[in-house]
Design a protein around this motif. Structure first.
Motif, short mmCIF file in Angstrom:
data_model
loop_
_atom_site.label_atom_id
_atom_site.label_comp_id
_atom_site.label_asym_id
_atom_site.label_seq_id
_atom_site.Cartn_x
_atom_site.Cartn_y
_atom_site.Cartn_z
N TYR A 12 9.03 -15.39 28.59
CA TYR A 12 8.64 -13.91 28.51
C TYR A 12 8.64 -13.74 27.26
N MET A 13 7.61 -12.97 27.01
CA MET A 13 7.25 -12.45 25.47
C MET A 13 7.76 -11.06 25.53
N GLU A 14 8.88 -10.64 24.94
CA GLU A 14 9.21 -9.45 24.78
C GLU A 14 8.93 -8.86 23.49
N GLU A 15 9.09 -7.59 23.26
CA GLU A 15 8.40 -6.99 22.02
C GLU A 15 8.90 -7.76 20.57
N TYR A 16 10.23 -8.06 20.39
CA TYR A 16 10.29 -8.85 19.18
C TYR A 16 10.98 -10.43 19.15
N ARG A 17 10.88 -11.12 20.53
CA ARG A 17 10.98 -12.51 20.42
C ARG A 17 10.34 -12.76 22.00
N CYS A 249 -5.13 -2.02 25.71
CA CYS A 249 -4.07 -2.94 24.83
C CYS A 249 -4.09 -4.28 25.07
N THR A 272 -5.21 -12.40 24.52
CA THR A 272 -4.91 -12.70 23.14
C THR A 272 -3.49 -12.45 23.05
N CYS A 273 -2.79 -12.03 24.02
CA CYS A 273 -1.32 -11.88 23.81
C CYS A 273 -1.07 -11.04 22.41
N SER A 274 -1.67 -9.87 22.44
CA SER A 274 -1.48 -8.94 21.10
C SER A 274 -0.03 -8.36 21.35
N ARG A 275 0.63 -8.29 22.60
CA ARG A 275 1.74 -7.20 22.79
C ARG A 275 1.53 -6.06 22.26
N ASN A 276 0.42 -5.29 22.23
CA ASN A 276 0.52 -4.00 21.75
C ASN A 276 0.86 -3.03 22.61
N ARG A 279 3.94 -0.87 21.92
CA ARG A 279 3.57 -0.03 20.88
C ARG A 279 3.77 1.58 21.49
N TYR A 280 3.43 1.60 22.78
CA TYR A 280 3.43 2.79 23.58
C TYR A 280 4.72 3.07 24.21
N ASP B 926 -1.94 -19.12 18.86
CA ASP B 926 -2.81 -19.32 20.05
C ASP B 926 -4.50 -19.76 19.73
N PHE B 927 -4.63 -19.47 18.68
CA PHE B 927 -6.12 -19.26 18.14
C PHE B 927 -6.32 -21.02 17.56
N GLU B 983 -5.59 -4.22 16.05
CA GLU B 983 -5.38 -4.07 17.43
C GLU B 983 -7.01 -4.22 17.98
N GLY B 986 -7.57 -7.62 19.05
CA GLY B 986 -6.99 -8.34 19.74
C GLY B 986 -5.57 -9.04 19.04
N PHE B 987 -5.28 -8.56 17.91
CA PHE B 987 -4.18 -8.98 17.28
C PHE B 987 -3.03 -8.24 17.29
N ASN B 988 -2.02 -8.56 17.17
CA ASN B 988 -0.72 -7.58 17.53
C ASN B 988 -0.84 -6.72 16.28
N TYR B 989 -0.34 -5.47 16.45
CA TYR B 989 -0.47 -4.62 15.10
C TYR B 989 0.39 -4.66 14.13
N GLU B 1005 10.67 -19.28 18.80
CA GLU B 1005 11.28 -18.14 19.83
C GLU B 1005 10.81 -16.83 18.94
N ALA B 1006 10.41 -16.76 17.71
CA ALA B 1006 10.18 -15.51 17.07
C ALA B 1006 8.69 -15.50 16.76
N TYR B 1007 8.09 -14.30 16.84
CA TYR B 1007 6.72 -14.18 16.34
C TYR B 1007 6.55 -14.20 14.95
#
Lengths: 333, 1137
Positions: A12-17, A249, A272-276, A279-280, B926-927, B983, B986-989, B1005-1007
């Protein structure tokens, strides 16, 4: 056989980990069995062309997927210029820098047709393990150039040295075996140096077979990598304005919106799994982002000497050879 | 912060009527692209314009004044004899190629040939030879080293193409000298302002001091208060002189008159009464008596001049010329000095009552900066005076002699003295000026060419005269008046912290402006001459005194009107734009300054709540119709010096403009200097980090100039593939750092990896290194001269030597060409010879007459030293100023980053390479992107370099968009915009990506926060520092191993290490380390007398009966012998062991 009912292990891709599925024990208790491995393993080729290969490797341990990636990067051989004999270099580029640049030129020569140089081999090398090139360029002023011309292309001849200027010098019987186009530089528009009238390059280049482990120039791939297949699940219905926000998103084409203005997951593969989304606040709980732990999307970008699928197969061969060597060693004990 | 909205081209202000005050509530629209004024300013002024302006003023104006002031040389021997200088000129740079043939030269030729870039100083003179009057024109009296890009330089006014023809970099700022092939900068010297009253508390004594400075004299005068009485103190007098005596000596005899100068209110009368009584007690009533009193207190001169004067005459002389030398004395009328002294007394009296009236020494309005021009003019005047004095003595000596040829001074005028004086002063940095008793060392420094920024940073450096060892915080701390003038970040750490400063981007240092016209303007504006009025009105609280350059000009009743008028005249261009006017209400004075060395910077003028610069002006600037000077001429922008800045109300942006606002800041980022301007988002960093970066930017390697390949420097570091930074700043563009960069954009992942990244260590990707990341070139030179000697012998260069047996060239000479000098392109190994030079054994005068064929020669080869081989880039053969052959060899090494090499980001975060990791072991996202560099996240919390995280974010977004982001101080790209860009792609903000471990292949485990950060490679590399020794050379005297890496020295087992071994009890190890492996020596010792014996024979006992051999450190034996030589006899008593 990727059956739809296969229980897919998720990350699982949570917001922070990144969090593992609590039910997923990963590799912990698995006993390796060839039978099970064969059953689970599945390969699906998605795209395969001259310089790019994308395929899915499903149902393997990360160690195995990673082994292929690592082998492609550093253990599949290729040919590259290793020695540069500089007879004359009056350009402003330093000999060492020039030699370094020459080394990074990708060659078309098929490394499988050549042997490694051994410790015993002579300085000159043999036709089995060496390719020789020469680069002889001299810059001069164009006679017909007018005084008012300011474009260097009009004033100077040969003021830019490209990889296309390289000339193959067949060694021994090489001329009968290979054609020039089969061994020379893949791209003939790589700028090597810029010259000015009076500058001259006269080099002899020796290419040998080598491994990416030794120097990045021997790596047959621009990069070989994989990623895990993304999985997006909508936990609740998202409609209206939020649906469009949700769509934004993710990468284009991931989220679709039906005629009821309700969002649905169209195809998570190319997200791309930006997990944005996180944010909302209004969308925070609407989605579960995850990746399938044993579904590897491989991408192999070849430098051009070998086709990417060949590179993968070579990597498999290297792995096989390594395993054989290990087994031999164990048995020899 | 000023937020600039791009593309907003509404010309709103053109229609605005300044008389309409109702519109004041309407907020002012910010001017778009106001920052374009900064490049416009720099285009006119340049980054080092202060130096060039100052030097130009010297060679074009000041030098003529100096010669004019010293124009006449006469001789006591012949009243008819005179020598008069009519004119002086500094010519165009040329070089003497022997036989008096000169040819024009270029700075680069001088650099390469180790000569001085200088121009002839020629004079026109008129003199008498016998009874004839003769005029001579264009007589050479010396050579002036020229500042690059000054008005006489060969480079001024040249286009980029012409500069490249002269082998000069068009981006090189100039402003330095080339002396004997070395580039020398005369640093800006910070000094306390002269001719200015400073009231201060000196160990409890309230005093007012003035340092007078004129062309002739420098002296310090003090008025101080002791026990309720006032005294004047001066160097030339042994005692403090009661102030009333001074007044009387100055011609103000009556007590009533004196009191009226001080002030006739009862308070002043009470305070001054004691001083009046003092004079009464001393029985000083007349001027003559006062002079006599002063004469009795004179310091006895060491060299009494021949003409004897009475003490009172000498005292009078002193008052006229030395005490308060800057106050003009008109026809022996000392009234002005009396008024000046009375003002000093009043300052002291006021300060005694109110402690807030003390002046602040560290305040920048009380400082003057001395530049190359004024320093050189002092030096030149000294040398010129010395030359004239010598001409006079020669004339005195020679005229009385009867000779066949009449005495002709021209034959005795020699240019060598002035030439050598100026040249050696600049090259040594020792500024010795006899008439001011000034001796300063370290005025000049070699221009650091490590990177372009280090050279530029040096040109803006300000050196203060304070002692570095004194523990005072005042001069070192950041002064509020430094605002906008000196960079708050750029100062070194350690002993020079806060004493060495750097100019901010828009700072200008004034050059002297004529004060006469300003005085006339002031008189016309209503200043009344002070000599016309008596003491009373001076002390009237409504009357304001007007000072010009520290001298009293007059007084005015309506000071506001006067100041307004003067400023108006300045804005209208009726007086120089650098003239400053400011009011001091506490002192009831108006100060006008026209002198040089004041710090100033331009501001937009605000009138009636509206900045005078309107949008259409800026559009005109954009279109190139308007230049910066036009803004000045039109009175839209003006220069404010520190004093006037303090007297103004300056808004930081348009929103802050209030009723009382007088000026508007042009751009906030200009308050930083050149070095601090490189830091992206400096306003988000902890301030010491910016300071660290300022120091480190100077060590970064990259490009140093477009002509770097033509230079033969003693040390030069270049990056093979330098990048322009992804996150730029306005300053970077203004300083051309993006054209001459020093660093590379590395993709950085902020994560921990392997443990080899603790304590700021960095992990590098091997594939990146293979592809050229961090690769650098190191150039060194080695040179020699081939001389001819007076005895007809000369140095020679021999060809390579062959081995007699194999007929092959010996290893040492393997790289030599047939001419005995290495060939370009060769690889030289340690100890190989590059120039096979031989010198005659005897070079002194006259060892052999006639034939010089059989001179014995000794070999003095130039050999290569270094653990790693180098390549020969180039060999230059030329001639230097002494007409000797000069051979320079440029050596080159290419270095690949290795473990231990130092890198640094632009946020004061340095680190060494801890590990180089194969690409497959690096984490990837990922890229499939592997970072070039891994940085440990522990570098962030304590350092608080938020700017770095923003740089990473901005860089990443810039890559995706294909553009550069800006990290300009107090502005720059906004984080929200950057995040929106991320964003969109497609990148994390927040900039964090999903990474996989390269080793296990599993997701992390961490981003991971990752993206490009500009990294500088610093000059500290392992290869230059690594050192080990098993055995090696020993010092001759002590026979102990030599010291230092360069001498292949030993590694010292010091006291603390020794203590460890002692406490551990490893005595034999100590013995081994300290003696056997160092300087063990066998000595014979006589057991009878305890002295050292020699060859088993005790010379003292005349016996060999009881001599035994012991071993001891050679240093110990040496000590004993040295003691013996001083009549101390150490004796050794041996026991069985």
């Amino acid at each position: 056989m990727a059956s739809k009912n296969r229980k897919e292990p998720l990350l699982y891709m949570e917001e922070y980990r990144v969090k593992q599925d609590p039910q997923d024990y990963g590799l912990a208790d698995d006993v390796f069995s060839v039978q099970a491995f064969k059953e689970k393993l599945h390969i699906k080729i998605v795209r395969n062309d001259e310089d790019g290969l994308e395929f899915d490797l499903i149902g393997v341990y990360p160690a195995i997927a990673n082994a292929f990636r690592r082998l492609m990067l550093s253990d599949v051989p290729s040919m590259a210029i290793e020695k540069v004999y500089i007879y004359n270099n009056t350009s402003i580029i330093q000999d060492e820098v020039l030699a370094h640049r020459m080394g990074l030129l990708p060659l078309r020569a098929d490394p499988r047709l050549f042997a490694y140089r051994t410790e015993e081999s002579t300085e000159a090398g043999t036709e089995q393990d060496t390719l020789e090139f020469e680069l002889k360029v001299k810059c001069s002023r164009r006679r017909d150039a007018g005084k008012d011309q300011s474009n260097f292309d009009d004033i100077y001849k040969n003021h830019k040295v490209y990889s296309g200027h390289l000339k193959w010098l067949p060694k021994g019987k090489q001329a009968q075996i290979y054609s020039e186009s089969a061994v020379n530089c893949i791209h003939d528009d790589i700028l090597i140096a810029q010259l000015r009238p009076g500058h001259e390059l006269d080099l002899r280049l020796v290419a040998v077979k080598g491994l990416g482990r030794d120097h990045a120039k021997f790596s047959p791939v621009a990069t070989a990598t994989y990623r895990l297949l993304p999985m997006i699940k909508l936990n609740r219905e998202v409609t209206g304005k939020d649906a469009y926000l949700l769509q934004n998103c993710f990468s284009p084409g991931v989220i679709g919106i039906d005629e009821n203005e309700t969002a649905y997951v169209k195809d998570a593969r190319y997200d791309t799994c930006s997990r944005n989304v996180y944010r909302y606040p209004q969308l925070n709980d609407a989605v579960t982002l995850a990746r399938i732990r044993d579904h590897y999307i491989f991408s192999v970008e070849s430098v051009g000497a070998l086709k990417p699928d060949v590179i993968f197969l070579e990597a498999v061969k290297v792995l096989k050879r390594k395993c054989r060597a290990l087994i031999d060693e164990i048995e020899a004990e | 912060m000023v937020e600039l909205k791009m593309g907003d081209h509404n010309v709103e202000a053109t229609t605005w009527d300044p008389g309409d005050s109702k519109d004041w509530s309407v907020p002012i629209k910010p001017l778009t692209e106001k920052w374009k004024l900064v490049p416009a300013f720099l285009q006119v002024k340049g980054l080092v314009k202060q130096h060039i302006d100052s030097f130009n003023h010297f060679i074009n104006v000041d030098i003529k004044k100096i010669v004019k002031a010293n124009e006449l040389v006469t001789s006591g021997a012949d009243p008819l004899f005179y020598l008069k200088y009519l004119d002086v000129r500094v010519g165009k740079p040329d070089i003497d190629d022997g036989f008096n043939i000169t040819k024009a030269t270029t700075p680069h030729e001088c650099r390469l040939r180790d000569t001085t870039y200088s121009a002839p100083i020629t004079v026109d003179i008129e003199y008498t030879r016998g009874t004839q009057r003769i005029k001579r024109n264009n007589l050479l009296i010396g050579r002036m080293p020229l500042m690059l890009r000054c008005s006489n330089c060969a480079l001024t006014g040249k286009s980029e193409f012409e500069l490249s023809k002269l082998n000069e970099c068009p981006l090189d700022p100039g402003g330095y000298f080339v002396v004997r092939g070395q580039e020398k900068v005369i640093l800006i010297q910070e000094q306390l302002s002269w001719n200015k009253m400073l009231t201060e508390d000196f160990n409890g004594v309230v005093q007012c001091q003035v340092t007078s400075s004129t062309h002739e004299k420098k002296s310090r005068t003090l008025v101080l208060s002791k026990h309720g009485k006032y005294y004047l103190k001066h160097n030339s007098m042994t005692d403090d002189i009661p102030i009333v005596v001074i007044f009387k000596a100055l011609g103000v005899v009556s007590d009533q008159e004196i009191q009226s100068l001080i002030g006739i209110d009862s308070k002043s009368q009470n305070r001054f009464g004691a001083s009046l009584i003092d004079a009464y007690n001393l029985k000083v009533f007349t001027q003559q008596r006062a002079l006599e009193y002063m004469g009795s207190k004179l310091v006895v001169k060491r060299f009494q001049s021949a003409t004897t004067k009475t003490p009172s005459e000498e005292a009078r002389e002193l008052l006229l010329t030395t005490i308060l030398a800057h106050v003009p004395v008109d026809n022996f009328n000392l009234q002005m000095k009396a008024i000046y002294v009375s003002m000093m007394v009043r300052r002291v009296m006021a300060a005694e009552l109110d402690k807030t009236l003390f002046d602040d020494r560290d305040y920048y309005g009380n400082k003057r900066l001395e530049l190359a021009g004024s320093l050189l003019s002092m030096m030149f005047e000294d040398l010129f005076k010395r030359m004239n004095w010598e001409l006079k003595t020669i004339a005195d000596k020679n005229i009385p002699k009867v000779k066949a040829a009449q005495f002709d001074v021209v034959k005795h005028m020699r240019a060598a003295q002035i030439t050598a004086g100026l040249e050696s002063a600049i090259s040594s940095g020792n500024w010795t000026i006899k008439r001011f008793k000034m001796e300063r060392a370290g005025v000049t420094q070699v221009l650091s060419r490590l990177s372009y920024i280090s050279a530029l940073g040096m040109m803006t450096r300000v050196n203060s005269q304070f002692e570095k060892t004194r523990k005072v915080s005042g001069p070192r701390s950041l002064q509020p008046s430094q605002w906008g003038m000196l960079c708050p970040s750029d100062t070194p750490e350690g002993e020079a912290c806060g004493l060495v400063k750097n100019l901010a981007l828009m700072t200008h240092i004034t050059t002297e402006v004529e004060e006469r016209p300003v005085m006339i303007v002031a008189f016309n504006a209503g200043v009344e001459d002070i000599r016309e009025v008596s003491g009373n009105p001076i002390n009237n609280p409504n009357v304001f005194l007007v000072f010009i350059n520290g001298n009293v000009l007059g007084l005015t009743l309506n000071h506001k009107h006067l100041v307004r008028n003067l400023r108006y005249m300045r804005r209208k261009g009726r007086m120089g734009s650098y003239v400053s006017v400011h009011t001091s209400y506490t002192q009831r004075c108006i100060y006008i300054h026209t002198d040089g060395g004041r710090l100033c910077r331009p501001y937009v003028i605000v009138e009636n709540r509206r900045p005078l610069v309107k949008q259409h002006h800026l559009d005109e600037l954009n279109r190139g119709i308007r230049k910066f000077d036009d803004f000045l001429l039109d009175g839209l922008i003006e220069y404010l010096d520190v004093n006037e800045e303090n007297d103004s109300f300056i808004a930081w942006n348009e929103d802050q403009i209030e009723d009382r606002t007088t000026h508007l800041e042009i751009e906030p980022f200009t308050l930083l200097g050149v070095c601090a301007g490189l830091v992206p988002y400096p306003h988000h960093n902890q301030s010491p980090r910016n300071t660290y970066q300022c120091a480190m930017g100077k060590q970064a390697m990259g490009m140093i100039g477009y002509n770097q390949k033509n230079r033969i420097d003693s040390l030069m570091y270049n990056l093979v593939y330098p990048h322009a930074p992804m996150v730029k700043s306005k300053t970077i563009e203004l300083t051309n750092f993006d054209k001459l960069p020093a660093g590379q954009n590395a993709t950085v992942a902020v994560m921990s990896y392997s443990g080899y990244d603790i304590e700021d260590a960095l992990i590098l990707n091997k594939a990146s290194i293979d592809r050229g990341y961090g690769r650098c070139l190191v150039y060194k030179n080695s040179k020699c001269t081939v001389k001819r000697y007076a005895n007809q012998t000369f140095d020679r260069i021999m060809g390579p030597m062959k081995d007699a047996l194999t007929n092959k060239v010996i290893f040492k000479h393997d790289v030599l060409d047939t001419d005995g000098i290495v060939a370009p392109g060769e690889q030289v190994q340690n100890k190989q010879i590059m120039i096979n030079k031989e010198m005659p054994a005897v070079t002194s005068m006259n060892p052999l007459q006639g034939q010089s064929a059989q001179v014995p020669y000794t070999a003095v080869p130039i050999s290569y030293k270094g653990p790693e081989p180098s390549y020969i880039e180039r060999v230059m053969v030329s001639a230097n100023a002494e007409e000797d052959f000069l051979i320079k060899i440029l050596l080159r090494q290419t270095r690949i980053p290795e473990i231990g090499d130092k890198f640094s980001s632009r946020h004061g975060q340095k680190g060494v390479t801890g590990l180089i990791v194969e690409q497959e072991d690096m984490p990837f996202n990922d890229f499939g992107i592997c970072p070039d560099m891994i940085m440990n996240p522990h570098g962030f919390p304590s350092r608080m370099t938020v700017g770095k995280t923003l740089e990473l974010l901005g860089g990443k977004a810039g890559l995706l968009e294909g553009k550069f982001h800006y990290g300009t101080a107090f502005g720059g790209s906004k984080v929200e915009d950057i995040q929106a860009e991320l964003e969109r792609h497609g990148f994390n903000y927040v900039g964090k990506d999903f990474f996989y471990s390269g080793i296990t292949g599993t997701p992390l485990e961490a981003y991971i926060y990752s993206g490009p950060v500009y990294y500088q490679k610093l000059k500290h590399m392992v290869q230059d520092k690594m050192h080990a020794r098993a055995r090696g050379p020993k010092a001759v005297l002590t026979r102990q191993p030599t010291q230092g890496r360069s001498r292949e020295g030993g590694l010292r087992l010091g006291e603390m290490e020794r203590d460890c071994l002692i406490s551990y009890g490893a005595s034999m190890l100590i013995m081994e380390r300290l003696m056997i492996s160092s300087d063990a020596f066998e000595v014979d010792v006589c057991r009878t007398c305890g002295r050292m014996a020699y060859c088993s024979w005790c010379h003292f006992c005349q016996s060999s009966a009881n001599v035994s051999k012991i071993s001891m450190p050679y240093a110990c034996k040496l000590l004993f012998q040295e003691l013996t030589s001083m009549n101390v006899v150490p004796k050794m008593i041996l026991e069985n062991y």
